[in-house]
Design a protein around this motif. Structure first.
Motif, short mmCIF file in Angstrom:
data_model
loop_
_atom_site.label_atom_id
_atom_site.label_comp_id
_atom_site.label_asym_id
_atom_site.label_seq_id
_atom_site.Cartn_x
_atom_site.Cartn_y
_atom_site.Cartn_z
N LEU A 195 43.70 45.25 41.04
CA LEU A 195 44.17 43.94 40.57
C LEU A 195 42.99 42.99 40.60
CD1 LEU A 195 47.62 43.57 42.34
CD2 LEU A 195 47.20 43.26 39.89
N SER A 197 41.18 39.26 39.50
CA SER A 197 41.30 37.90 39.00
C SER A 197 39.96 37.45 38.44
CB SER A 197 41.69 36.98 40.15
OG SER A 197 40.65 37.01 41.12
N GLY A 199 37.58 36.72 40.40
CA GLY A 199 36.98 35.99 41.52
C GLY A 199 36.08 36.90 42.34
N PHE A 200 35.39 36.30 43.30
CA PHE A 200 34.43 37.06 44.12
C PHE A 200 35.10 38.27 44.78
CE2 PHE A 200 32.80 32.71 44.10
CZ PHE A 200 31.49 32.94 43.72
N SER A 202 38.05 40.09 44.38
CA SER A 202 38.57 41.30 43.71
C SER A 202 37.44 42.12 43.11
CB SER A 202 39.63 40.95 42.67
OG SER A 202 39.24 39.87 41.87
N CYS A 221 46.56 40.04 35.66
CA CYS A 221 47.83 39.36 35.40
C CYS A 221 47.45 38.03 34.79
CB CYS A 221 48.61 39.18 36.70
SG CYS A 221 48.90 40.77 37.50
N LYS A 277 52.46 37.03 43.87
CA LYS A 277 51.72 38.22 44.29
C LYS A 277 52.63 39.45 44.30
CE LYS A 277 47.78 36.61 44.45
NZ LYS A 277 47.46 35.41 45.16
N MET A 280 52.80 40.62 40.92
CA MET A 280 51.53 41.28 40.52
C MET A 280 51.52 42.73 41.02
SD MET A 280 48.54 38.47 41.08
CE MET A 280 48.54 36.93 40.15
N THR A 298 43.33 45.55 46.08
CA THR A 298 43.27 44.09 45.95
C THR A 298 42.11 43.55 46.78
OG1 THR A 298 44.54 43.39 47.89
CG2 THR A 298 45.81 44.07 45.96
N GLY A 299 41.78 42.29 46.53
CA GLY A 299 40.67 41.66 47.25
C GLY A 299 41.16 40.79 48.39
N GLU A 300 42.32 41.09 48.94
CA GLU A 300 42.85 40.24 50.01
C GLU A 300 42.08 40.44 51.32
OE1 GLU A 300 47.34 40.22 48.16
OE2 GLU A 300 46.48 41.98 49.11
N VAL A 305 43.52 32.80 52.55
CA VAL A 305 44.31 31.71 51.96
C VAL A 305 45.75 31.88 52.46
CG1 VAL A 305 42.92 31.41 49.86
CG2 VAL A 305 44.74 33.10 49.87
N GLN A 308 47.66 35.03 52.34
CA GLN A 308 47.08 36.19 53.02
C GLN A 308 47.19 36.11 54.54
OE1 GLN A 308 43.16 36.71 51.23
NE2 GLN A 308 44.07 36.41 49.21
N LYS A 333 34.39 35.52 54.36
CA LYS A 333 34.07 35.10 52.98
C LYS A 333 32.56 35.12 52.74
CE LYS A 333 35.51 33.54 49.01
NZ LYS A 333 36.58 34.11 48.19
N GLU A 354 40.12 28.90 39.31
CA GLU A 354 41.41 29.38 39.81
C GLU A 354 42.53 28.75 39.01
OE1 GLU A 354 42.05 29.27 44.05
OE2 GLU A 354 39.92 29.69 44.32
N1 LIG Z 1 45.50 36.81 38.03
C1 LIG Z 1 45.36 37.92 38.77
N2 LIG Z 1 45.43 39.14 38.20
C2 LIG Z 1 45.30 40.27 38.94
N3 LIG Z 1 45.13 40.26 40.26
C3 LIG Z 1 45.05 39.08 40.88
C4 LIG Z 1 45.16 37.84 40.17
N4 LIG Z 1 45.06 36.84 41.07
C5 LIG Z 1 44.90 37.41 42.27
N5 LIG Z 1 44.88 38.77 42.17
C6 LIG Z 1 44.74 39.76 43.26
O1 LIG Z 1 45.17 39.19 44.47
C7 LIG Z 1 44.08 39.08 45.39
C8 LIG Z 1 44.19 37.79 46.17
O2 LIG Z 1 44.12 36.73 45.28
P1 LIG Z 1 44.01 35.24 45.76
O3 LIG Z 1 43.88 34.39 44.56
O4 LIG Z 1 45.13 34.97 46.70
O5 LIG Z 1 42.74 35.26 46.67
P2 LIG Z 1 41.18 35.12 46.32
O6 LIG Z 1 40.53 35.20 47.63
O7 LIG Z 1 40.91 33.90 45.52
O8 LIG Z 1 40.84 36.42 45.47
P3 LIG Z 1 39.75 36.54 44.29
O9 LIG Z 1 38.45 36.01 44.82
O10 LIG Z 1 39.71 37.99 43.95
O11 LIG Z 1 40.27 35.69 43.16
C9 LIG Z 1 42.85 39.14 44.48
O12 LIG Z 1 41.70 39.56 45.18
C10 LIG Z 1 43.27 40.13 43.44
O13 LIG Z 1 43.18 41.45 43.92
#
Ligand SMILES: Nc1ncnc2c1ncn2[C@@H]1O[C@H](COP(=O)(O)OP(=O)(O)OP(=O)(O)O)[C@@H](O)[C@H]1O
Length: 503
Positions: A195, A197, A199-200, A202, A221, A277, A280, A298-300, A305, A308, A333, A354
Motif C-alpha cells: 500500500l 501513498s 510518502g517517505f 511506504s 488508494c 485505513k 485500504m 504498509t509503512g506504519e 500518527v 498508528q 521517523k 498529504e
Molecule cells: N492513499 C494511500 N494509498 C495506499 N496506501 C496508503 C495511502 N495512504 C496511506 N497508505 C498506507 O498506510 C500507511 C500509513 O499511512 P499514514 O498516512 O497514516 O502514515 P504516513 O506515516 O504518512 O505514511 P506515508 O509516509 O507512507 O504516507 C502508509 O505507509 C501506506 O502503507
C-alpha cells in the motif's frame, strides 16, 4: 621494478568483476543456494541488458565472475550496489598464473605505487583446491612490496589491502571491495501488495520488503485525483528503476472517492482515519486475491500518527485476513527519512502532499474493533468490490517520463488580481476562510463551471494543498487559469500576515 606479468589472462578490453553473495545466502542448503544464485544471475542479466551492458557471467565456487567491456566498467560499478542478494563485489586488477613469480611480479607492478608511504597488508585466500600456499604468498609478496617501497605492514588497520584469491583457474589480484545491497535476490520470496501513498514511509517499507526478496505490486488508494496519482507513480517508478531489477511490478490505482463519501456519510468523524485505513486494507486484499499475493505491506510505525497507536493498529488489522507486514513498525521517523534519502525516493516523497479531505478535527487515538465496526454498519461493502474491479493497472517498467509529466499547477504567491477559491470541506471553511474567498469542493465542480467565469486568475487553497491541486487540474482542463496555493493553509495565512490555525 619488475615489468607487468605477461600471464594476465583478462582480455585487454574487458573488466572482470568478482561478485560475492550476501553472507546469509551462503548459510542456506545447497539446493536453496543454487536456486538463489540462479535468480540473482537472471536479475543481473535483466539489469545489465536493460542498461545496454554487454556481458558474460558464470558461477565460480559460490561466487560469480562478471565480464563487461572496459567502457562499461563505471556504469556497471554504479549498478551493482543496487542489486539485492549481492554481499559485495570487487573489480579484478589482474589474473595471473598460479606461480609465486607471476603473483609477486603482478603485485609489485600493480600496487607498489599505491602503497608507497602507506600502511598495507596482503590477504591471500584459497578458493577451491590447494594449488599454492596462501601463507607464502602473503609472506613473500608482502615482503617484496615492503622492501621495494619502504611501506609499513599493518595487518590490523591497513590503508591499502592487497587481496589475492588463488583459484584453480588462476590467481586474481584486487584491492577494491564495494559493499553490495545485501538482502535476498528479488523474486526469491512470495508475492506481496504494498500500500503506497508516495510518502517517505511506504516507499521505505516497500524497499525493505523488496530487499528481502519479495515480488511486489503497488496499490494506491487514490484520494486526490490525477496529479496525486502521477506523483505516487513517479516515486514507485524511481524505486523500481533503481532497485527493482528483475521484477515486473504493477501499479494498481483504486478510485477512493465513492468510499470516502461513504465514510463521511456513515462513520463518526473521530473514526474517519481508522475506517479509511480499514478500507485500504480490504482493497489491498481484493487486489492480492486477484494477483495471488500472500501479504500486504504498509509503512506504519508504532505511534507515528493517531491512526498508528497500538489500539488503532489492532482495530485496523482486524479488517484484513491476510498478514500485514509492517517493516517500519519499530523505526524512528528520523531513521526512515535517512533511508528514504539513501534509496532515492525522498526528493519525490517530500513533494507528495498529504490528503486533507478527510482529516477529522479530533481523531481517536484509542478505538475498539466493535465501536469502529458499529459506525461502518451502514456502509456499502459492494463499493470495495467495485473499486477493486474498476481499478487501473499500470505496468511500472513501461512508464516513461512523458507519462509522468505534470501540468503546471502550483502558485507560490498571490497575484494582485487573482480570485481565491477555498476548497476545504464545509466545516473547515466555516472555521476559517480567506476574506472574500469563494467556496467550492471537488463535489461542487459542476456548479463551479456554471457559476464561475473563465476570465481572470484563480488561486485555490485547502488544508495541505492536495485537494486544491486536484481541483486546479480539473479547472485547467476546462480552460481556467487556476492554480493551487503551494503549502496549503499555513503558507497562505503566512502570506496574509496571519498566525497558523488551531484545528
Ligand atoms: N492513499 C494511500 N494509498 C495506499 N496506501 C496508503 C495511502 N495512504 C496511506 N497508505 C498506507 O498506510 C500507511 C500509513 O499511512 P499514514 O498516512 O497514516 O502514515 P504516513 O506515516 O504518512 O505514511 P506515508 O509516509 O507512507 O504516507 C502508509 O505507509 C501506506 O502503507
Amino acid at each position: 621494478m619488475p615489468s607487468a606479468p605477461s600471464s594476465i589472462a583478462l582480455p585487454a578490453e574487458t573488466t572482470r568483476f568478482l561478485l560475492r553473495l550476501s553472507p546469509e545466502i551462503l548459510l542456506k542448503s545447497q539446493q536453496v543456494r543454487r536456486q538463489f544464485q540462479e535468480t540473482l544471475r537472471r536479475n543481473l542479466r535483466t539489469i545489465l541488458t536493460r542498461e545496454g551492458v554487454e556481458h558474460t557471467m558464470r558461477h565460480y565456487h559460490g561466487r560469480m565472475m562478471l565480464d563487461v567491456p572496459k567502457a562499461m566498467r563505471a556504469r556497471t560499478r554504479d549498478l551493482l550496489p543496487k542489486v539485492f542478494g549481492l554481499g559485495s563485489f570487487s573489480v579484478i586488477d589482474a589474473q595471473v598464473d598460479n606461480t609465486m613469480e607471476a603473483i609477486t611480479s603482478a603485485m609489485v607492478s600493480l600496487y607498489a605505487d599505491a602503497i608507497r608511504g602507506k600502511r598495507f597488508a596482503v590477504l591471500a585466500k584459497r578458493i577451491g583446491p590447494r594449488v599454492i600456499s596462501t601463507r607464502e604468498v602473503q609472506y613473500i609478496g608482502g615482503g617484496m612490496l615492503k622492501d621495494l617501497t619502504g611501506a609499513t605492514v599493518d595487518l590490523d588497520h591497513p590503508e591499502v589491502l592487497v587481496r589475492v584469491d588463488i583459484t584453480e583457474e588462476g590467481t586474481y589480484l584486487f584491492c577494491d571491495r564495494v559493499e553490495g545491497a545485501g538482502g535476498l535476490p528479488a523474486g526469491t520470496q512470495g508475492k506481496v501488495v504494498s500500500l503506497v501513498s508516495g510518502g517517505f514511509d511506504s516507499m521505505v517499507a516497500s524497499w525493505q520488503m523488496m530487499r528481502r526478496g519479495a515480488r511486489m505490486d503497488f496499490v494506491l488508494c487514490n484520494l486526490a485525483g490525477a496529479s496525486a496519482e502521477r506523483m505516487v507513480l513517479q516515486a514507485v517508478k524511481v524505486l523500481c528503476t533503481l532497485w527493482g531489477g528483475g521484477l515486473q511490478p504493477r501499479f494498481h490505482v483504486v478510485d477512493f472517492q465513492p468510499l470516502l463519501a461513504d465514510i463521511r456519510t456513515h462513520q463518526k468523524q473521530s473514526y474517519w482515519q481508522i475506517t479509511l485505513k480499514r478500507l485500504m486494507y480490504r482493497v489491498a486484499e481484493g487486489v492480492a486475491a486477484d494477483i495471488h499475493a500472500g501479504a500486504i505491506v504498509t509503512g506504519e510505525a508504532l505511534g507515528q500518527v493517531s491512526s498508528q497507536t497500538l489500539a488503532n493498529l489492532v482495530t485496523i488489522d482486524a479488517a484484513a485476513s491476510l498478514p500485514v507486514l509492517r517493516p517500519l513498525i519499530g523505526m524512528d521517523k528520523k531513521d526512515i527519512m535517512t533511508q528514504a534519502r539513501y534509496i532515492g525516493t525522498a526528493p519525490i516523497s517530500e513533494h507528495v502532499p498529504e490528503y486533507c479531505g478527510i482529516t477529522p478535527t479530533k481523531p481517536a487515538t484509542t478505538s475498539t474493533v466493535e465501536r469502529v465496526a458499529q459506525g461502518e454498519v451502514g456502509m456499502d461493502p459492494a463499493l470495495v468490490d467495485a473499486a477493486v474491479r474498476d481499478r487501473k493497472v499500470i505496468d511500472v517498467n513501461t512508464v516513461t517520463a512523458a507519462d509522468l509529466r505534470t501540468p503546471y499547477l502550483w502558485a507560490d504567491s498571490l497575484p494582485e488580481d487573482a480570485r481565491l477559491i477555498d476548497c476545504q470541506p464545509p466545516e473547515f471553511y466555516r472555521h476559517w476562510h480567506a476574506p472574500g474567498a469563494l467556496h467550492y469542493t471537488v463535489e461542487d465542480l459542476k456548479r463551479l463551471y456554471k457559476e464561475v467565469p473563465k476570465d481572470g486568475t484563480y488561486i485555490l487553497y485547502c488544508h495541505r494543498g492536495v485537494l486544491s491541486a486536484v481541483m486546479a487540474e480539473h479547472m485547467q482542463q476546462r480552460g481556467y487559469a487556476a492554480y493551487a496555493y503551494r503549502g496549503g493553509l499555513t503558507s497562505l495565512r503566512t502570506e496574509l500576515g496571519l498566525d497558523d490555525l488551531e484545528f
